[in-house]
Write an enzyme that holds these catalytic residues in place. Structure first.
Site, PDB file in Angstrom:
ATOM      1  N   LYS A  99     -12.213  -1.234   0.911  1.00 44.24           N
ATOM      2  CA  LYS A  99     -11.471  -0.333   0.029  1.00 44.24           C
ATOM      3  C   LYS A  99     -12.259  -0.168  -1.276  1.00 44.24           C
ATOM      4  O   LYS A  99     -13.231   0.577  -1.289  1.00 44.24           O
ATOM      5  CB  LYS A  99     -10.041  -0.840  -0.139  1.00 44.24           C
ATOM      6  CG  LYS A  99      -9.280  -0.625   1.158  1.00 44.24           C
ATOM      7  CD  LYS A  99      -7.905  -1.193   1.233  1.00 44.24           C
ATOM      8  CE  LYS A  99      -7.283  -0.820   2.575  1.00 44.24           C
ATOM      9  NZ  LYS A  99      -6.334  -1.821   3.070  1.00 44.24           N
ATOM     10  N   HIS A 148      -5.539  -4.228  -1.392  1.00 40.04           N
ATOM     11  CA  HIS A 148      -5.504  -3.119  -2.354  1.00 40.04           C
ATOM     12  C   HIS A 148      -5.638  -3.600  -3.801  1.00 40.04           C
ATOM     13  O   HIS A 148      -5.560  -2.791  -4.727  1.00 40.04           O
ATOM     14  CB  HIS A 148      -4.213  -2.301  -2.199  1.00 40.04           C
ATOM     15  CG  HIS A 148      -4.260  -1.352  -1.040  1.00 40.04           C
ATOM     16  ND1 HIS A 148      -4.823  -0.095  -1.134  1.00 40.04           N
ATOM     17  CD2 HIS A 148      -3.850  -1.484   0.242  1.00 40.04           C
ATOM     18  CE1 HIS A 148      -4.741   0.509   0.042  1.00 40.04           C
ATOM     19  NE2 HIS A 148      -4.149  -0.314   0.897  1.00 40.04           N
ATOM     20  N   SER A 189       0.803  -1.224   0.000  1.00 39.62           N
ATOM     21  CA  SER A 189       0.000   0.000   0.000  1.00 39.62           C
ATOM     22  C   SER A 189       0.838   1.277   0.000  1.00 39.62           C
ATOM     23  O   SER A 189       0.358   2.327  -0.400  1.00 39.62           O
ATOM     24  CB  SER A 189      -0.927  -0.003   1.202  1.00 39.62           C
ATOM     25  OG  SER A 189      -0.189  -0.084   2.396  1.00 39.62           O
TER      26      SER A 189
END
Ligand SMILES: *Cc1c(COP(=O)(O)O)cnc(C)c1O
Length: 394
Positions: free
Chosen positions: A241, A210, A182
């Site tokens: 996310k 991610h 990340s």
């Protein structure tokens, strides 16, 4: 006499003195391309809301309808009275989306890691872990009480050396890596990692927080990106996310999922995902399955922004994903840069030691499909102004 909690004040002061104290900004608007933060309208370059789903009308509607039908709270842990038909529907839909036999959901990606790692390995076992793995993987490894062997970041060669040296001394073994890292936005070479691990007796696990909704066809994740279907035993993901809600997921081998239903401690001892969240996640799967439009726009936006930043003369590091680090070097410069960007109406966080190595402080820009081209141009103009003012670019 000192009081038992006095040390906390001392520690907090030390954080303030060294610029490491977290000042938490408050949002007064929905999550989106633009935010109202501490009373200011600013362009949002901070969030993990990759696809703009956090405030998507279809997710909001689905959450409302589910709340009308089922209420809010699950009322129990999944294994007692907290499993509703909606939870099972979400797990089925996620499994189909990710092309695996089974999937199980958790309250968050963090708890998915805390559930999974100790369920798979224990005291007699060994874990091979990328040096830059996420905190929730590190904590999951510690809870497992296994021997932890770090290998060099994204290095299949280093992984192979450590496997050769340590594998035979332990009962079971787990190899675990972030999918997308990340802070740098680089992607684990999962294809090469698979090739290395396949000749050893090891469980292969990737945390694709991610990459979920970002990598692969239509956001199906890192396993899809490398076409490793059926070859990665455990794929952890998050619904917090790109999916725009909150929750965690483990997809992969059906035996792993079965085992987590029985032995994943946050599954057994912490209440289920809330009902509006589950319904919103189902809607997110619907949106992703029906079109790749949002994922395509995310990548187009990221490519445009990075290209323009490089043309301006910024160093955007080694990212190959929409995460765009703007490398600045020392932490005070990064902090100052972030502050000045905010004054220019752009909310982008600076990140320094210990989250990244000393001397590698940066601004991390999170690009989203929610950004329009005008938004990106406005952001670029602010970077140009501040970059020249602080003499980062000429
Ligand atoms: C963000 C993140 C998590 C935590 O996910 P949550 O759903 O927010 O708890 C776990 N692992 C990695 C690699 C992450 O980046």
């Amino acid at each position: 006499m000192p009081k038992p909690l006095d040390w906390i004040e001392t520690e907090l002061q030390a954080l303030r003195d060294t610029g490491l104290y977290n000042k938490i900004r408050t949002l007064e608007s929905p999550q989106g391309a633009w935010l109202v933060v501490d009373g200011e309208k600013v362009l949002n370059f901070c969030a993990n809301n990759y696809l703009g789903l956090a405030n998507h009308p279809r997710l909001v509607k689905a959450a409302k309808e589910a709340a009308d039908k089922y209420g809010i709270g699950p009322g129990a842990v999944r294994t007692i009275a907290g499993t509703m038909d909606l939870h099972l529907e979400l797990e089925k839909r996620l499994a189909a989306f990710k092309k695996v036999e089974k999937a199980i959901t958790f309250q968050s990606g963090f708890s998915a890691n805390l559930a999974t790692i100790p369920a798979l390995v224990g005291k007699e076992d060994v874990i091979f872990s990328d040096r830059l793995n996420h905190a929730s993987i590190i904590d999951g490894c510690r809870l497992a009480r296994s021997k932890i062997i770090p290998y060099d970041h994204c290095s299949p060669a280093s992984l192979k050396r450590t496997l050769d040296e340590y594998r035979r001394d332990y009962r079971r073994a787990l190899v675990v890596t972030d999918g997308v890292f990340s802070m740098d936005g680089d992607v684990a070479p999962l294809d090469e990692i698979y090739e290395v691990t396949r000749v050893y007796d090891v469980i292969l696990m990737v945390d694709d927080a991610h990459g979920e909704g970002v990598l692969g066809e239509g956001g199906r994740g890192i396993v899809d990106h490398f076409n490793l279907h059926g070859k990665v035993d455990v794929e952890v993901g998050t619904l917090s996310k790109a999916f725009g809600v909150v929750g965690g997921i483990v997809a992969g081998h059906p035996l792993v999922v079965e085992w987590l239903y029985q032995r994943g401690r946050p599954f057994l001892f912490s209440s289920a995902m809330t009902i509006p969240d589950v319904a919103a996640c189902i809607e997110a799967v619907d949106i992703l399955e029906s079109s790749t439009e949002l994922v395509d726009r995310l990548w187009e936006n990221a490519a445009y922004f990075k290209e323009e930043m490089r043309t301006l003369g910024f160093d955007t590091g080694k990212s190959t994903t929409p995460i765009t680090p703007v490398m600045l070097g020392e932490a005070p410069l990064a902090q100052k840069f972030s502050q000045k960007l905010f004054e220019e109406g752009v909310f982008a966080m600076s990140i320094g030691f210990p989250t990244v190595a000393r001397g590698e402080a940066r601004i991390r820009v999170m690009i989203s499909a929610a950004h329009s081209k005008e938004d990106l141009d406005q952001g670029l103009a602010a970077f140009e102004t501040v970059g020249r003012e602080l003499e980062v670019i000429t």
